[in-house]
Design an enzyme around this catalytic site. Structure first.
Site, PDB file in Angstrom:
ATOM      1  N   HIS A  82       0.849  -1.190   0.000  1.00 28.47           N
ATOM      2  CA  HIS A  82       0.000   0.000   0.000  1.00 28.47           C
ATOM      3  C   HIS A  82       0.884   1.240   0.000  1.00 28.47           C
ATOM      4  O   HIS A  82       1.846   1.321   0.753  1.00 28.47           O
ATOM      5  CB  HIS A  82      -0.891   0.021   1.249  1.00 28.47           C
ATOM      6  CG  HIS A  82      -1.774   1.223   1.298  1.00 28.47           C
ATOM      7  ND1 HIS A  82      -2.978   1.271   0.621  1.00 28.47           N
ATOM      8  CD2 HIS A  82      -1.627   2.430   1.888  1.00 28.47           C
ATOM      9  CE1 HIS A  82      -3.532   2.457   0.810  1.00 28.47           C
ATOM     10  NE2 HIS A  82      -2.728   3.178   1.577  1.00 28.47           N
ATOM     11  N   ASP A 161     -15.360   2.719   6.626  1.00 27.14           N
ATOM     12  CA  ASP A 161     -14.281   3.630   6.248  1.00 27.14           C
ATOM     13  C   ASP A 161     -14.688   4.484   5.049  1.00 27.14           C
ATOM     14  O   ASP A 161     -14.406   5.675   5.006  1.00 27.14           O
ATOM     15  CB  ASP A 161     -12.993   2.855   5.927  1.00 27.14           C
ATOM     16  CG  ASP A 161     -11.937   3.803   5.380  1.00 27.14           C
ATOM     17  OD1 ASP A 161     -11.531   4.711   6.130  1.00 27.14           O
ATOM     18  OD2 ASP A 161     -11.585   3.690   4.196  1.00 27.14           O
ATOM     19  N   ARG A 168     -14.908  12.873   6.445  1.00 27.83           N
ATOM     20  CA  ARG A 168     -13.694  13.571   6.896  1.00 27.83           C
ATOM     21  C   ARG A 168     -13.207  14.545   5.838  1.00 27.83           C
ATOM     22  O   ARG A 168     -12.711  15.632   6.142  1.00 27.83           O
ATOM     23  CB  ARG A 168     -12.592  12.549   7.212  1.00 27.83           C
ATOM     24  CG  ARG A 168     -12.837  11.811   8.525  1.00 27.83           C
ATOM     25  CD  ARG A 168     -11.936  10.601   8.651  1.00 27.83           C
ATOM     26  NE  ARG A 168     -10.547  10.933   8.482  1.00 27.83           N
ATOM     27  CZ  ARG A 168      -9.636  10.144   7.900  1.00 27.83           C
ATOM     28  NH1 ARG A 168      -9.971   8.945   7.470  1.00 27.83           N
ATOM     29  NH2 ARG A 168      -8.393  10.534   7.770  1.00 27.83           N
ATOM     30  N   SER A 183      -7.891   4.151   8.878  1.00 28.15           N
ATOM     31  CA  SER A 183      -8.583   4.070   7.588  1.00 28.15           C
ATOM     32  C   SER A 183      -7.836   3.124   6.637  1.00 28.15           C
ATOM     33  O   SER A 183      -8.415   2.206   6.054  1.00 28.15           O
ATOM     34  CB  SER A 183      -8.673   5.489   7.006  1.00 28.15           C
ATOM     35  OG  SER A 183      -8.929   5.476   5.643  1.00 28.15           O
ATOM     36  N   LYS A 187      -8.901  -1.175   5.573  1.00 26.97           N
ATOM     37  CA  LYS A 187      -9.090  -1.720   4.213  1.00 26.97           C
ATOM     38  C   LYS A 187      -8.128  -2.871   3.954  1.00 26.97           C
ATOM     39  O   LYS A 187      -8.481  -3.863   3.331  1.00 26.97           O
ATOM     40  CB  LYS A 187      -8.893  -0.606   3.177  1.00 26.97           C
ATOM     41  CG  LYS A 187     -10.053   0.370   3.162  1.00 26.97           C
ATOM     42  CD  LYS A 187      -9.834   1.512   2.207  1.00 26.97           C
ATOM     43  CE  LYS A 187      -8.854   2.517   2.752  1.00 26.97           C
ATOM     44  NZ  LYS A 187      -9.137   3.906   2.522  1.00 26.97           N
TER      45      LYS A 187
HETATM   46  N1  URA Z   1      -5.917   7.274   2.467  1.00 26.49           N
HETATM   47  C1  URA Z   1      -6.857   6.527   3.104  1.00 26.49           C
HETATM   48  O1  URA Z   1      -7.191   5.437   2.669  1.00 26.49           O
HETATM   49  N2  URA Z   1      -7.394   7.031   4.235  1.00 26.49           N
HETATM   50  C2  URA Z   1      -7.055   8.209   4.755  1.00 26.49           C
HETATM   51  O2  URA Z   1      -7.581   8.578   5.793  1.00 26.49           O
HETATM   52  C3  URA Z   1      -6.093   8.979   4.080  1.00 26.49           C
HETATM   53  C4  URA Z   1      -5.526   8.473   2.940  1.00 26.49           C
END
Ligand code: URA
Length: 434
Positions: A82, A161, A168, A183, A187
């Protein structure tokens, strides 16, 4: 339990219990807790923080708010990576085939670009026919049969999320290290990866502007992964200037293909080898990063990584002729080189400005859901520390029309800064958090 009491508790700097966090996240996902209460809660968290226990509870509550994949049913260890988002970051397109070519299964769900930061799905969709909307069953079957999948996130993965992130975005609560870490990791955990390499970007074109912030985010994400029983390592990598040369979807696919053929810009190639080497160590294929890097280099040199990439494209419905002959990928009608107006050492190539320029050209989206132009983009021809003479090529703009070219040209010239003193090249990496 009442949502208002949970908000008040966080407002008053108290620690929330696991059941309180779960109640709040479950209620918000189900639509029983309204946006205005979730917004107040997110602001209280942003200002007053959370303990690492609260952060892990939040991550798990979001990860289990929808479907979760158990990849151990189909492979013994599934690798994932990621990136926290950057400009010119097409690393996934190269690293995943390398790791798969070395014999480790890679199952990845990627995202779209938003704002100045690009997204892997948008790049892949410049290949005609390539499907980024595999179902969960297709994802699992392809991972079991082929050992390599690269698709979009299914709608039902960590829905809490998805909802909270959108909220947000419009309530000034994205910039919380705790909320970003939970967050991202919610995932990753829901998508089932058992060993995850986190590429945490730092600098002008990254979420995290300082090394201290990036290090805290990386540390937190690695700790959450361990608490959730996943292997993880985080690399802190530079995002002050764009990665590689190409910024723009089809252009980045071409650069990734070049790199898979053993060419490509040196900084980008080094970046891919480093990420791949850590994935190979986490997956047990190599004992050290150095041995991992050697394996990764071999997979590039002997063509197996390139063969894996082509197989991936075919398997996901893409027209392989477009990657075999990448000049067939979308091309902008106006491609024009711009010369350096000045002589000197390049002191700055502001990655955020370059990313914003790509959005202005049409390569990215300012709002979720906007359509993008796969053909347009920018080639940045130098790196910080290079010496350029006035009149030497500085960048190339791929635009839809003259007006777009002119606007991009001004923006990109402003993104460059020259110095008469020698300037050191920027490091690729600032550290590893294990
Ligand atoms: N990327 C994400 O997946 N979540 C965040 O809060 C910020 C960047």
């Amino acid at each position: 339990m009442r949502a208002v009491d949970i908000i008040i508790k966080k407002r008053d700097k108290q620690e929330l219990s696991g059941p309180e966090i779960e109640y709040f996240i479950r209620g918000y996902t189900a639509g029983e807790i309204p946006d205005y209460q979730a917004a107040a809660w997110a602001m209280a968290v942003l200002i007053n923080g959370m303990t690492s226990r609260e952060t892990t509870d939040l991550t798990l509550a979001m990860a289990y708010s929808g479907e979760t994949l158990d990849l151990s049913r189909v492979v013994s260890i599934a690798l994932d990576k990621h990136s926290t988002g950057g400009v010119g970051d097409k690393t996934t397109l190269v690293v995943e085939p390398i790791v798969a070519a070395c014999g480790l299964p890679v199952g990845k769900m990627s995202g779209r670009g938003l704002g100045f930061s690009g997204g892997t799905l948008d790049k892949l969709e410049s290949i005609p026919g390539y499907r980024t909307n595999l179902t969960t069953e297709e994802f699992l079957q392809q991972l079991a049969e082929d050992g390599l999948v690269l698709t979009g996130q299914t709608a039902d993965l960590a829905p809490a999320d998805g909802k909270l992130y959108a909220l947000r975005d419009v309530t000034g609560t994205v910039q919380s290290i705790l909320l970003i870490a939970s967050s991202v990791m919610s995932k990753k955990i829901a998508a089932g990866g058992q060993a995850i390499v986190l590429d945490v970007k730092v600098g002008l074109g990254a979420f995290m502007q300082t090394l201290d912030e990036a290090r805290s985010l990386a540390r937190l994400m690695v700790d959450i992964a361990h608490l959730a029983d996943r292997k993880a390592v985080a690399l802190l990598s530079d995002m002050n200037q764009p990665l590689g040369h190409a910024v723009g979807n089809a252009m980045e696919v071409r650069e990734a293909i070049d790199t898979l053929h053993g060419n490509g810009p040196s900084d980008f190639r080094q970046h891919c080898l480093e990420i791949a080497s850590h994935m190979l160590v986490l997956g047990g294929k190599a004992e050290t990063d150095t041995l991992g890097r050697k394996l990764a280099q071999e997979a590039l040199a002997n063509g197996t990584a390139w063969e894996r990439f082509k197989r991936l494209v075919v398997r996901q419905g893409g027209d392989v002729r477009f990657v075999e002959e990448p000049q067939r990928l979308p091309q902008a009608p106006l491609i024009r080189m711009v010369e350096s107006p000045d002589s000197g050492y390049i002191e700055r190539i502001d990655a955020r400005e370059v990313g914003e320029t790509a959005v202005t050209l049409g390569a990215g989206r300012a709002r979720k859901g906007e359509t993008i132009d796969h053909a347009v983009g920018i080639e940045i021809l130098h790196k910080v520390g290079d010496f350029v003479q006035a009149g030497q090529p500085l960048f190339v703009v791929h635009a839809r029309n003259e007006a777009d070219f002119e606007a991009a040209c001004q923006q990109l010239l402003a993104a460059h800064r020259w110095s008469h003193e020698a300037i050191s090249p920027l490091p690729h990496f600032y550290g590893v958090i294990r």
